[in-house]
Design an enzyme around this catalytic site. Structure first.
Site, PDB file in Angstrom:
ATOM      1  N   LYS A  34      16.371 -14.134  28.398  1.00 24.82           N
ATOM      2  CA  LYS A  34      16.734 -15.545  28.187  1.00 24.82           C
ATOM      3  C   LYS A  34      15.608 -16.266  27.440  1.00 24.82           C
ATOM      4  O   LYS A  34      14.479 -15.773  27.397  1.00 24.82           O
ATOM      5  CB  LYS A  34      17.001 -16.206  29.546  1.00 24.82           C
ATOM      6  N   ARG A 128      19.910 -23.192  44.327  1.00 23.29           N
ATOM      7  CA  ARG A 128      19.900 -23.524  42.910  1.00 23.29           C
ATOM      8  C   ARG A 128      21.252 -23.164  42.303  1.00 23.29           C
ATOM      9  O   ARG A 128      22.051 -24.025  42.000  1.00 23.29           O
ATOM     10  CB  ARG A 128      18.735 -22.791  42.223  1.00 23.29           C
ATOM     11  N   TYR A 244      -8.432 -37.752  19.012  1.00 24.59           N
ATOM     12  CA  TYR A 244      -7.752 -38.935  19.578  1.00 24.59           C
ATOM     13  C   TYR A 244      -8.406 -39.393  20.870  1.00 24.59           C
ATOM     14  O   TYR A 244      -8.755 -38.574  21.730  1.00 24.59           O
ATOM     15  CB  TYR A 244      -6.302 -38.592  19.900  1.00 24.59           C
ATOM     16  N   MET A 292      -0.917 -32.849  17.858  1.00 22.95           N
ATOM     17  CA  MET A 292       0.362 -32.166  17.629  1.00 22.95           C
ATOM     18  C   MET A 292       0.197 -30.893  16.816  1.00 22.95           C
ATOM     19  O   MET A 292       0.772 -29.852  17.134  1.00 22.95           O
ATOM     20  CB  MET A 292       1.346 -33.112  16.919  1.00 22.95           C
TER      21      MET A 292
HETATM   22  C1  PLP Z   1      14.689 -15.482  34.924  1.00 23.90           C
HETATM   23  C2  PLP Z   1      15.423 -14.700  35.949  1.00 23.90           C
HETATM   24  C3  PLP Z   1      15.086 -13.356  36.204  1.00 23.90           C
HETATM   25  C4  PLP Z   1      13.829 -12.727  35.645  1.00 23.90           C
HETATM   26  O1  PLP Z   1      12.737 -13.261  36.385  1.00 23.90           O
HETATM   27  P1  PLP Z   1      11.219 -12.815  36.170  1.00 23.90           P
HETATM   28  O2  PLP Z   1      10.501 -13.514  37.267  1.00 23.90           O
HETATM   29  O3  PLP Z   1      10.810 -13.315  34.832  1.00 23.90           O
HETATM   30  O4  PLP Z   1      11.151 -11.345  36.276  1.00 23.90           O
HETATM   31  C5  PLP Z   1      15.898 -12.646  37.056  1.00 23.90           C
HETATM   32  N1  PLP Z   1      16.971 -13.221  37.656  1.00 23.90           N
HETATM   33  C6  PLP Z   1      17.307 -14.514  37.458  1.00 23.90           C
HETATM   34  C7  PLP Z   1      18.490 -15.079  38.165  1.00 23.90           C
HETATM   35  C8  PLP Z   1      16.531 -15.299  36.621  1.00 23.90           C
HETATM   36  O5  PLP Z   1      16.854 -16.591  36.442  1.00 23.90           O
END
Ligand code: PLP
Length: 352
Positions: A34, A128, A244, A292
């Site tokens: 992801k 969640r 800055y 930036m």
């Molecule tokens: C992001 C995620 C993972 C991978 O998690 P890591 O801690 O990066 O290994 C696995 N399962 C779900 C549901 C996630 O959201």
């Protein structure tokens, strides 16, 4: 070098996958890609890891899944956030993606679109995503569930009691679903859970951060390296301000180097006056605010350094988690913030 260079070591990512695959024993080791493979480049990472033998990938959104399908014609792709509506379902079906259905509304949307293979996510305690206990009864019997997943809230703390209580709840909830999900494999662990041991592996583990060289996988090989050229060097008198807000003022005549990257490139502003870069292994302090597109460093102790020379931001002297600590964050956030303006180079010697 005239531009910052981000080097992504695909061999290291593949070695990390193999190491986690050994740790996960007989469970399948799937990979979370992801957020553009945690900023590392989804097509390159997924292609390399599939080449090492990985058969299952996880993305967060349908759009990410469609993009990944273009790189991986045959591997299983699960969409963690599931499908919100008909459009999402149609896109999943067209690209052969398997949504993780997280609540009864998503199950309904998927069934209405006559979607096939899918996963169910259960909420074993993280509050969640995922079906809650009272919703398990609403799971229909005619749905093609290939995988039942849940996610641990505290897997990076091996002693945390939530790990065992989530594991027990996962088992308990799956027992309720057994007759409705006869073909489903089970998955609870991400990287942290994989390190918790065999009780947490079930049939498939979903590793993300460990693949990209981050904590809590101590044994990971580093995957990213970030180097930047110095674009200007100036001599300033004692008491001259830098950057800055005049947050740094020279306490001696100083030699200030300017580098072409800033918070828009993922160098968090929280690193202002609080990070090191490295010249041939020696620490060079970042001074003044991160802006930036630029940062400034104190080269007073390095008269031999010239414009065009290279400083290391991430590499052998400073890993992703070291920089994260300096910024008050975690390696995940450093990686996913990596900028789009860097020249990117992918290295792969052992590619198949
Ligand atoms: C992001 C995620 C993972 C991978 O998690 P890591 O801690 O990066 O290994 C696995 N399962 C779900 C549901 C996630 O959201």
């Amino acid at each position: 070098m005239t531009q910052p260079l981000l080097t992504i070591d695909l061999d290291a990512a593949c070695a990390n996958w193999r190491a986690l695959d050994i740790l996960s024993g007989t469970a399948e080791t799937a990979v979370a890609v992801k957020a553009n493979a945690y900023g590392c480049g989804v097509a390159e990472i997924a292609t390399a890891i599939a080449g090492s033998g990985c058969e299952t990938f996880f993305v967060a959104t349908v759009e990410e899944g469609v993009e990944l399908r273009a790189a991986l014609p045959k591997e299983a792709i699960y969409v963690l956030n599931g499908v919100a509506d008909r459009r999402d379902s149609a896109a999943c079906i067209a690209s052969g993606l398997r949504p993780c259905l997280n609540h009864p509304g998503q199950i309904e949307a998927w069934q209405r679109s006559e979607g096939g293979a899918c996963a169910l996510q259960l909420d074993s305690g993280m509050s969640r995503l995922g079906l809650q206990p009272a919703e398990l009864e609403q799971v229909p019997g005619d749905i093609d569930v290939r995988l039942v997943i849940s996610h641990l809230a505290c897997a990076d703390e091996p002693e945390h009691p939530a790990n065992e209580s989530q594991r027990r709840r996962f088992l308990e909830y799956m027992a309720h679903l057994e007759s409705k999900t006869p073909n489903a494999r089970r998955s609870l662990a991400a990287t942290g859970g994989t390190l918790l041991g065999a009780d947490f592996h079930f049939d498939l583990v979903r590793c993300g951060i460990g693949i990209y060289g981050g904590q809590p996988f101590d044994a990971a090989q580093p995957v990213v390296r970030l180097e930047t050229p110095i674009v200007q060097i100036r001599d300033i008198p004692k008491e001259q301000l830098v950057g800055y807000g005049a947050s740094w003022i020279a306490d001696r005549p100083s030699r200030i180097g300017t580098l072409p990257l800033g918070y828009a490139d993922g160098l968090h502003r929280a690193l202002s006056n609080g990070a090191m870069l490295y010249f041939e292994g020696n620490p060079v302090p970042l001074v003044g605010r991160v802006s930036m597109d630029l940062i400034t460093v104190d080269l007073t102790d390095y008269p031999q350094v010239n414009v065009g020379d290279t400083l290391e931001v991430l590499g052998p002297n400073q890993g992703v988690d070291d920089l994260a600590q300096a910024a008050g964050t975690i390696g995940y956030e450093i990686l996913t913030s990596l900028g789009h303006r860097y020249t990117r180079r992918y290295t792969q010697v052992n590619g198949t």
